[in-house]
Design an enzyme around this catalytic site. Structure first.
Site, mmCIF file in Angstrom:
data_model
loop_
_atom_site.group_PDB
_atom_site.id
_atom_site.type_symbol
_atom_site.label_atom_id
_atom_site.label_comp_id
_atom_site.label_asym_id
_atom_site.label_seq_id
_atom_site.Cartn_x
_atom_site.Cartn_y
_atom_site.Cartn_z
ATOM 1 N N ASP A 196 1.062 -1.409 -0.247
ATOM 2 C CA ASP A 196 -0.073 -0.070 0.446
ATOM 3 C C ASP A 196 0.786 0.940 -0.004
ATOM 4 O O ASP A 196 1.495 0.968 -0.793
ATOM 5 C CB ASP A 196 -1.218 -0.342 1.394
ATOM 6 C CG ASP A 196 -2.517 0.931 1.454
ATOM 7 O OD1 ASP A 196 -3.116 1.069 0.499
ATOM 8 O OD2 ASP A 196 -1.901 1.870 2.421
ATOM 9 N N HIS A 204 -7.369 -6.395 0.042
ATOM 10 C CA HIS A 204 -6.410 -5.483 -0.159
ATOM 11 C C HIS A 204 -5.185 -5.201 0.527
ATOM 12 O O HIS A 204 -3.865 -5.113 0.349
ATOM 13 C CB HIS A 204 -6.648 -3.931 0.051
ATOM 14 C CG HIS A 204 -6.076 -2.436 0.266
ATOM 15 N ND1 HIS A 204 -4.945 -2.592 -0.641
ATOM 16 C CD2 HIS A 204 -5.094 -2.204 1.001
ATOM 17 C CE1 HIS A 204 -4.228 -1.310 -0.707
ATOM 18 N NE2 HIS A 204 -3.921 -1.152 1.055
#
Length: 314
Positions: free
Chosen positions: A108, A290
């Protein structure tokens, strides 16, 4: 197999004008460093499933809570969170341990920092493993300006920049609810809802999908952000346009060996032109969302360790 309860004890290390809370493991493997860079709103603890496997594979693991997180310093000035400062922290961390370079792993926002570090200080990076966030092409328009044109003012990257203080006030009031609702997997298909996604999550009474982690592990994140609040970590987003300017002079091509791991159900899109900018990149996609290294920890470890072993032997 070690468990997350064996997570290393932290050390506060003074680097680059701040103190970083660093979790180190595998010092017996000195000379073979790997630095793990977490995303938002994460912590070094996000790598709890990877650290024992990397130590067992012969790596000296260095996992900082980056500036603005946990017990690391949280400067008040927004510009203190630009890519030069974030990359500079990692360079100074290498200097602290006496390393010329290291393998870097990012997820991320941590991936964004690793890409930026490699552009600004290519000689300090040996190889790259990035999860979720691919290389971001630096086009003709600064990133926030571009996102505002494409996705509107409610998109959370844009909202963080255009309405400072609004989102973090809501997140700070609802730390447990926000993190519980955010750290989910196997989410059912949902039509996009109006408003700002992160504020909506912080106010939603019931989470969707399944939890990414047990409550005992979620409590580590909740405790940290209840203490720090979210402003410092959100300040990373408030430097995206500044970063766009900072990277103007950098050679945009990354020639290092790189592994890009995507989650097939991640909301972050894959980058079709990755090979144009990172010509030595290998790409792996996993059947997850994610939170790749937490949703599929064993598979993530297998992919990373297999690739690192190939790179080392190659």
């Amino acid at each position: 197999m070690k468990t997350p309860t064996d997570f290393p004890e932290p050390t506060l290390i003074a680097v680059n004008g701040v103190n970083l809370e660093v979790f180190e493991a595998g010092r017996e493997n000195a000379g073979n460093p790997i630095v793990l860079c977490h995303g938002w709103p994460e912590l070094a603890y996000s790598w709890r499933h990877q650290i024992p496997a990397l130590v067992d594979a012969g790596y000296h693991v260095i996992a900082p809570n980056q500036r603005g997180y946990g017990n690391s310093s949280s400067p008040t000035e927004v510009a203190q969170y630009d890519i030069e400062h974030l990359a500079g922290d990692l360079v100074a961390l290498l200097d602290h341990y006496g390393y010329r370079d290291a393998a870097f792993v990012g997820h991320d926002w941590g991936a964004m920092v690793v890409w930026g570090l490699t552009l600004l200080h290519p000689e300090r990076v040996a190889k790259i493993v990035n999860l979720s966030l691919p290389y971001q092409e630096r086009g003709e328009t600064p990133w926030i300006e571009l996102l505002e044109m494409l996705l509107g003012g409610d998109y959370y990257f844009v909202h963080f920049n255009r309405q400072p203080g609004v989102a973090e006030a809501v997140l700070d009031e609802n730390v447990f609810r926000f993190l519980r609702n955010l750290y989910r997997k196997n989410l059912p298909p949902q039509p996009p809802e109006p408003g700002m996604a992160m504020i909506n999550l912080a106010r939603a009474k019931e989470p969707l999908g399944e939890p990414v982690m047990p409550d005992s592990e979620l409590a580590v994140f909740v405790s940290a952000f209840e203490k720090t609040g979210f402003t410092a970590s959100i300040n990373w987003y408030r430097n995206l346009d500044r970063n766009w300017h900072r990277l103007a002079a950098a050679d945009p091509i990354i020639r290092h060996p790189a592994l890009m791991i995507y989650g097939d159900r991640d909301v972050i899109p894959k980058f079709e032109k990755l090979a144009d900018f990172v010509p030595n990149a290998d790409i792996v996609s996993l059947d997850c969302g994610h939170w790749i290294q937490e949703e599929m920890p064993h598979e993530t470890n297998r992919v990373i360790l297999t690739w690192l072993a190939q790179e080392t032997s190659g």
